[in-house]
Motif scaffolding. Structure first.
Motif, PDB file in Angstrom:
ATOM      1  N   ASP A  32       0.964  -1.153  -0.024  1.00 51.40           N
ATOM      2  CA  ASP A  32       0.030   0.213   0.064  1.00 51.40           C
ATOM      3  C   ASP A  32       0.918   1.330   0.139  1.00 51.40           C
ATOM      4  OD1 ASP A  32      -2.215  -1.625   0.041  1.00 51.40           O
ATOM      5  OD2 ASP A  32      -2.796  -1.383   2.265  1.00 51.40           O
ATOM      6  N   VAL A  33       2.097   1.211   1.068  1.00 49.10           N
ATOM      7  CA  VAL A  33       2.834   2.515   0.836  1.00 49.10           C
ATOM      8  C   VAL A  33       3.482   2.495  -0.476  1.00 49.10           C
ATOM      9  CG1 VAL A  33       5.057   3.156   1.869  1.00 49.10           C
ATOM     10  CG2 VAL A  33       3.147   2.247   3.451  1.00 49.10           C
ATOM     11  N   ARG A  34       3.746   1.569  -0.944  1.00 46.12           N
ATOM     12  CA  ARG A  34       4.502   1.620  -2.420  1.00 46.12           C
ATOM     13  C   ARG A  34       3.650   2.283  -3.445  1.00 46.12           C
ATOM     14  NH1 ARG A  34       4.780  -0.277  -7.962  1.00 46.12           N
ATOM     15  NH2 ARG A  34       6.816   0.373  -8.658  1.00 46.12           N
ATOM     16  N   GLY A  35       2.421   1.938  -3.442  1.00 49.80           N
ATOM     17  CA  GLY A  35       1.505   2.456  -4.303  1.00 49.80           C
ATOM     18  C   GLY A  35       1.172   3.918  -3.936  1.00 49.80           C
ATOM     19  N   ASP A  36       1.021   4.403  -2.739  1.00 50.65           N
ATOM     20  CA  ASP A  36       1.045   5.806  -2.400  1.00 50.65           C
ATOM     21  C   ASP A  36       2.206   6.583  -2.648  1.00 50.65           C
ATOM     22  OD1 ASP A  36      -1.728   5.552  -1.427  1.00 50.65           O
ATOM     23  OD2 ASP A  36      -0.907   5.236   0.638  1.00 50.65           O
ATOM     24  N   GLU A  37       3.279   5.882  -2.391  1.00 51.50           N
ATOM     25  CA  GLU A  37       4.473   6.724  -2.844  1.00 51.50           C
ATOM     26  C   GLU A  37       4.685   6.856  -4.557  1.00 51.50           C
ATOM     27  OE1 GLU A  37       5.334   7.591   0.548  1.00 51.50           O
ATOM     28  OE2 GLU A  37       7.378   7.292   0.209  1.00 51.50           O
ATOM     29  N   ALA A  38       4.209   5.999  -5.047  1.00 45.36           N
ATOM     30  CA  ALA A  38       4.440   5.921  -6.656  1.00 45.36           C
ATOM     31  C   ALA A  38       3.477   7.027  -7.104  1.00 45.36           C
ATOM     32  CB  ALA A  38       4.039   4.670  -7.308  1.00 45.36           C
ATOM     33  N   ARG A  39       2.291   7.305  -6.276  1.00 45.16           N
ATOM     34  CA  ARG A  39       1.138   8.115  -6.989  1.00 45.16           C
ATOM     35  C   ARG A  39       1.688   9.418  -6.651  1.00 45.16           C
ATOM     36  NH1 ARG A  39      -3.758   9.287  -3.752  1.00 45.16           N
ATOM     37  NH2 ARG A  39      -3.145   7.688  -2.283  1.00 45.16           N
ATOM     38  N   TRP A  40       2.421   9.630  -5.370  1.00 42.58           N
ATOM     39  CA  TRP A  40       2.865  10.923  -5.047  1.00 42.58           C
ATOM     40  C   TRP A  40       3.781  11.437  -5.858  1.00 42.58           C
ATOM     41  CZ3 TRP A  40      -1.231  12.803  -3.428  1.00 42.58           C
ATOM     42  CH2 TRP A  40      -2.008  11.815  -2.639  1.00 42.58           C
ATOM     43  N   CYS A  41       4.956  10.378  -6.535  1.00 43.32           N
ATOM     44  CA  CYS A  41       5.938  10.598  -7.530  1.00 43.32           C
ATOM     45  C   CYS A  41       5.351  11.180  -8.729  1.00 43.32           C
ATOM     46  CB  CYS A  41       6.664   9.410  -7.895  1.00 43.32           C
ATOM     47  SG  CYS A  41       7.876   8.892  -6.571  1.00 43.32           S
ATOM     48  N   ALA A  42       4.247  10.547  -9.244  1.00 41.53           N
ATOM     49  CA  ALA A  42       3.506  10.838 -10.275  1.00 41.53           C
ATOM     50  C   ALA A  42       2.834  12.503 -10.316  1.00 41.53           C
ATOM     51  CB  ALA A  42       2.435   9.823 -10.867  1.00 41.53           C
ATOM     52  N   MET A  43       2.360  12.856  -9.158  1.00 45.47           N
ATOM     53  CA  MET A  43       1.637  14.069  -8.602  1.00 45.47           C
ATOM     54  C   MET A  43       2.870  15.197  -8.888  1.00 45.47           C
ATOM     55  SD  MET A  43       1.554  16.423  -6.245  1.00 45.47           S
ATOM     56  CE  MET A  43       1.636  15.861  -4.623  1.00 45.47           C
ATOM     57  N   LEU A  44       3.959  14.960  -8.114  1.00 42.52           N
ATOM     58  CA  LEU A  44       4.951  15.837  -8.003  1.00 42.52           C
ATOM     59  C   LEU A  44       5.543  16.179  -9.499  1.00 42.52           C
ATOM     60  CD1 LEU A  44       6.393  14.490  -4.742  1.00 42.52           C
ATOM     61  CD2 LEU A  44       5.531  16.763  -4.978  1.00 42.52           C
TER      62      LEU A  44
END
Ligand SMILES: [Fe+2]
Length: 162
Positions: free
Chosen positions: A64-76
């Motif tokens: 789950d954390v990996r999915g969130d971190e990847a989502r924030w990478c995309a957002m940033l």
């Protein structure tokens, strides 16, 4: 809500946000890139940790954390492109430091301290961001980090009680 109209993004127009107490374009670009490198490191740590998890709840949290971190990478990355700058491609030094910790629970505690660092950065930056879209995205990233820190903390606490 106020009656004020939404401020259009005006970085390119050269509005002097710094003069008004808001973070200026250069400061925001630097902060977003620093966060991007940290999130990339976090995503890589969580991916590794998920595969090496000592129990299912640990691996599930790391996925789950990996999915969130990847989502924030995309957002940033998207926000940096909007600011007409190339997103950093580097991975934060945090990755190497976390990988040097072999014991999975110690690594999780270290990851949680890294996530707390991100929260502190976002708490300092977000009130100084005038652009509404970026402000909203950073608030969502902040909230998501708080939730994951709590989840990891609960898992670590449960482990202590065994
Ligand atoms: Fe993170």
């Amino acid at each position: 809500m106020t009656d004020e109209p939404a401020s259009p993004p005006c970085y390119a127009a050269g509005c002097d946000d710094a003069y008004m107490g808001y973070a200026g374009r250069e400061e925001i670009v630097a902060a977003l890139n620093e966060l991007l490198e940290a999130e990339r490191a976090g995503a890589r740590v969580a991916l590794k940790a998920a595969k090496e998890g000592p129990e299912p709840a640990y691996s599930e949290l790391m996925r789950d954390v990996r999915g969130d971190e990847a989502r924030w990478c995309a957002m940033l990355s998207r926000q940096l492109k909007r600011l007409e700058t190339a997103p950093s491609r580097r991975t934060g030094a945090f990755y190497g430091k976390a990988m040097a910790i072999a014991e999975p629970w110690e690594r999780l505690a270290f990851l949680n301290r890294g996530q707390s660092w991100v929260v502190r950065k976002l708490e300092a930056l977000t009130p100084r961001v005038r652009d509404e879209g970026l402000h909203r995205d950073l608030r969502a990233m902040l909230e998501s980090h708080r939730v994951n820190i709590e989840r990891a903390g609960a898992l670590l606490d449960g482990r202590d009680g065994r």
